[in-house]
Design a protein around this motif. Structure first.
Motif, mmCIF file in Angstrom:
data_model
loop_
_atom_site.group_PDB
_atom_site.id
_atom_site.type_symbol
_atom_site.label_atom_id
_atom_site.label_comp_id
_atom_site.label_asym_id
_atom_site.label_seq_id
_atom_site.Cartn_x
_atom_site.Cartn_y
_atom_site.Cartn_z
ATOM 1 N N GLU A 1 0.756 -1.337 0.043
ATOM 2 C CA GLU A 1 0.016 -0.002 -0.210
ATOM 3 C C GLU A 1 0.862 1.160 -0.026
ATOM 4 N N SER A 2 1.848 1.311 0.787
ATOM 5 C CA SER A 2 2.845 2.288 0.895
ATOM 6 C C SER A 2 3.666 2.738 -0.585
ATOM 7 N N HIS A 3 3.891 1.470 -1.289
ATOM 8 C CA HIS A 3 4.875 1.361 -2.399
ATOM 9 C C HIS A 3 4.046 1.941 -3.271
ATOM 10 N N LEU A 4 2.445 1.537 -3.446
ATOM 11 C CA LEU A 4 1.684 1.977 -4.417
ATOM 12 C C LEU A 4 1.609 3.717 -4.614
ATOM 13 N N GLU A 5 1.986 4.262 -3.785
ATOM 14 C CA GLU A 5 1.921 5.798 -3.896
ATOM 15 C C GLU A 5 2.974 6.152 -4.887
ATOM 16 N N ILE A 6 4.049 5.508 -5.127
ATOM 17 C CA ILE A 6 4.961 6.098 -6.118
ATOM 18 C C ILE A 6 5.191 4.775 -7.167
ATOM 19 N N CYS A 7 4.494 3.828 -7.105
ATOM 20 C CA CYS A 7 4.739 2.680 -8.130
ATOM 21 C C CYS A 7 4.665 3.216 -9.614
ATOM 22 N N ASP A 8 3.584 3.973 -9.833
ATOM 23 C CA ASP A 8 3.513 4.435 -11.270
ATOM 24 C C ASP A 8 4.600 5.474 -11.615
ATOM 25 N N THR A 9 4.987 6.325 -10.710
ATOM 26 C CA THR A 9 6.091 7.005 -11.034
ATOM 27 C C THR A 9 7.474 6.396 -11.473
ATOM 28 N N LEU A 10 7.669 5.281 -10.532
ATOM 29 C CA LEU A 10 8.771 4.669 -10.612
ATOM 30 C C LEU A 10 8.981 3.800 -12.054
ATOM 31 N N LYS A 11 7.632 3.205 -12.627
ATOM 32 C CA LYS A 11 7.487 2.662 -13.715
ATOM 33 C C LYS A 11 7.841 3.679 -14.834
ATOM 34 N N GLU A 12 7.304 5.064 -14.803
ATOM 35 C CA GLU A 12 7.471 6.017 -15.734
ATOM 36 C C GLU A 12 9.052 6.175 -15.728
ATOM 37 N N ILE A 13 9.699 6.429 -14.622
ATOM 38 C CA ILE A 13 11.135 6.583 -14.809
ATOM 39 C C ILE A 13 11.811 5.264 -15.756
ATOM 40 N N PRO B 1 15.408 4.107 -3.548
ATOM 41 C CA PRO B 1 14.465 4.200 -4.337
ATOM 42 C C PRO B 1 13.226 4.880 -4.008
ATOM 43 N N GLN B 2 12.880 5.118 -2.760
ATOM 44 C CA GLN B 2 11.808 5.891 -2.117
ATOM 45 C C GLN B 2 11.951 7.381 -2.632
ATOM 46 N N ASP B 3 12.904 7.752 -2.673
ATOM 47 C CA ASP B 3 13.091 9.185 -3.034
ATOM 48 C C ASP B 3 13.202 9.478 -4.467
ATOM 49 N N ILE B 4 12.297 10.237 -4.777
ATOM 50 C CA ILE B 4 12.010 10.617 -6.397
ATOM 51 C C ILE B 4 11.745 11.875 -6.250
ATOM 52 N N SER B 5 12.338 12.738 -7.306
ATOM 53 C CA SER B 5 12.312 14.062 -7.624
ATOM 54 C C SER B 5 12.615 14.535 -8.937
ATOM 55 N N CYS B 6 11.981 15.962 -9.162
ATOM 56 C CA CYS B 6 12.331 16.399 -10.617
ATOM 57 C C CYS B 6 13.371 17.493 -10.474
ATOM 58 N N GLY B 7 14.011 17.685 -11.466
ATOM 59 C CA GLY B 7 15.263 18.786 -11.404
ATOM 60 C C GLY B 7 14.444 20.232 -11.509
ATOM 61 N N ASN B 8 14.958 21.100 -10.688
ATOM 62 C CA ASN B 8 14.304 22.594 -10.659
ATOM 63 C C ASN B 8 12.998 22.514 -10.187
ATOM 64 N N TRP B 9 12.605 21.760 -9.435
ATOM 65 C CA TRP B 9 10.959 21.863 -9.077
ATOM 66 C C TRP B 9 10.487 23.005 -8.489
ATOM 67 N N GLY B 10 11.245 23.915 -7.850
ATOM 68 C CA GLY B 10 10.826 25.100 -7.212
ATOM 69 C C GLY B 10 12.015 26.224 -7.357
ATOM 70 N N VAL B 11 11.783 27.213 -7.530
ATOM 71 C CA VAL B 11 12.782 28.396 -7.625
ATOM 72 C C VAL B 11 12.402 29.640 -6.405
ATOM 73 N N TRP B 12 13.342 30.214 -6.118
ATOM 74 C CA TRP B 12 13.384 31.415 -5.237
ATOM 75 C C TRP B 12 14.769 32.287 -5.462
ATOM 76 N N GLY B 13 14.518 33.327 -4.706
ATOM 77 C CA GLY B 13 15.674 34.334 -4.852
ATOM 78 C C GLY B 13 15.993 35.082 -3.794
ATOM 79 N N PHE B 14 17.193 35.622 -3.582
ATOM 80 C CA PHE B 14 17.422 36.648 -2.605
ATOM 81 C C PHE B 14 18.700 37.257 -2.687
ATOM 82 N N ARG B 15 19.061 38.120 -1.929
ATOM 83 C CA ARG B 15 20.370 39.282 -2.186
ATOM 84 C C ARG B 15 20.888 39.651 -0.696
#
Length: 454
Positions: free
Chosen positions: A121-133, A427-441
């Protein structure tokens, strides 16, 4: 892949280049079909027709641990969503490496079939995404022709670029039509780097000071200075003596902590210059891993009095783009005054997934961040997840106190990579490049004048 759960943040995915021996080796004369067809992209990692993916499966099995809560923790959990938080710190079964591949996603995720079924049940949350990868990785090595990696050149300035989202950007920039979701994911995996920079700096940026536009008043001040230089008026120059005009200096973008982005095909970075056709750019990659995946260019140049830091200079890419690479920490170059003076009209810092607040890498930024604030130049930062960005912001505020101005509130990047990546160490850790952006100075202090008493 950099992990938001506490693994090595320096481990970048290898998909930036076509794997050796696949694209460069012509297929056998007796075989006219690609290695893999679009309807035959799913394969268990350990049984993959690609030797590289089979080696990757072996690496995962040797380093990743089973996430089942019956095991003891193999490390400290980094946040409440970390799968390690479900485990007990004492008692239970000893940590065990993954060895069983899920039949649905084909990736090693559990130490045994029993634990996989019990925790399904826990694996099912990311199973489709892992198949896509899984399918995306095999697609890169399928041997097919990749029309999505052919990029358009210059276009007339009157044709405005629409930066609402990926679809409008690719259409208005006259990219070849991409009608397949998988091809779109492959294309955005590379383009996210230059387009993320361009989407923030461009005068038609989707980020504004309006309600929920995420740009702050200080951010508008800094970006207005950059846009003044990035969108200069026509100067009436010509090819004769009377048409000679002074040329402004190139726009310098310092990409700190550079890793795989420094090995992107140069045609990808040229797309940044097409967004600003009247400006020249100088990209400066800085970091000890800035030559990763560039083995063909080794050995590094010697450090000489004329090149004290062994810079690799590429100045024949186009007439408006120059790239320099320094295999060195930025704070070393800053102390030497190598890039002085800094100009808020012509300079910008870019940090792709720097891991400022990550326990494994924050010490590397301890000396650098205060130096960046001294320059008063805009600093743009991306993150893998919302938690990753918030952790970075908290660390910066804790490190420099009130010496920073927020230029752009953290949030999802409209030009993030649409392709998901897998952390081979977890393998439980999936992410995408540059998901978010912010800036400071660095904070600017306005001087006030006190009239003398009469």
């Amino acid at each position: 892949m950099a992990s938001s759960f506490g693994q090595n943040v320096k481990n970048e995915p290898p998909e930036f280049r076509t794997p050796p021996g696949i694209a460069s080796t012509p297929p056998p004369k007796t075989e006219s079909r690609p290695l893999l067809m679009p309807n035959n992209l799913f394969h268990p990692f350990s049984e993959s027709p690609s030797p590289e993916i089979r080696r990757r499966a072996a690496f995962i099995k040797q380093n990743a641990f089973c996430p089942h809560p019956d095991h003891r923790q193999s490390r400290l959990p980094m946040n409440p969503d970390d799968p390690e938080a479900r485990k007990s710190s004492q008692g239970g079964l000893a940590p065990a490496h993954v060895s069983f591949e899920c039949p649905d996603c084909g990736i090693p995720v559990s130490c045994s079939e029993d634990h996989w079924a019990d925790d399904y049940e826990s694996h099912l949350e990311i199973c489709d995404t892992l198949k896509e990868i899984n399918e995306d990785d095999h697609d890169l090595r399928s041997g097919r022709f990749f029309p999505e990696f052919e990029y358009p050149g210059d276009q007339m300035e009157e044709a405005m670029v629409n930066m609402t989202n990926w679809d409008t950007f690719l259409y208005s920039r006259e990219f070849r039509a991409i009608n397949d979701d998988r091809s779109l994911r492959q294309a955005t995996r590379l383009l996210t780097y230059p387009v993320t920079i361009g989407s923030v700096l461009h005068e038609l940026s989707p980020y504004s000071i309006k309600q929920k536009g995420r740009l702050t008043v200080e951010g508008l001040k800094s970006l207005s200075a950059l846009r003044y230089s990035l969108h200069p008026p026509r100067n009436g120059g010509g090819s004769d003596i009377k048409g000679l005009r002074p040329t402004p200096p190139p726009m310098r973008i310092f990409i700190l902590g550079a890793r795989a982005e420094s090995s992107l095909p140069r045609e990808v970075w040229v797309q940044l210059t097409h967004l600003f056709p009247r400006v020249a750019f100088h990209l400066v990659f800085i970091g000890p891993e800035s030559m990763a995946n560039r083995d063909a260019e080794f050995p590094l140049p010697e450090r000489t009095p004329s090149n004290p830091y062994g810079a690799i200079v590429e100045d024949r890419i186009t007439n408006s783009l120059k790239i320099s690479t320094f295999v060195e920490y930025y704070h070393t170059l800053h102390k030497a005054g190598h890039f002085y003076p800094y100009d808020p009209y012509f300079d910008c810092f870019m940090l792709f997934h720097p891991g400022l607040g990550h326990p494994a890498s924050s010490h590397e930024w301890q000396e650098t961040i205060p130096q960046l604030l001294e320059t008063k130049v805009p600093i743009l930062v991306t993150g893998y997840t919302q938690y990753d960005m918030e952790r970075d912001i908290d660390w910066v505020k804790k490190t420099v106190g009130g010496e920073m101005d927020m230029l752009m509130e953290p949030g999802e990047n409209r030009f993030r990579s649409l392709r998901w990546d897998l952390n081979d160490l977890d393998p439980q850790d999936i992410s995408c490049g540059n998901w978010g952006v912010w800036g400071f100075r660095g904070k600017r202090y306005e001087t006030t004048r006190k009239d003398s008493e009469e």
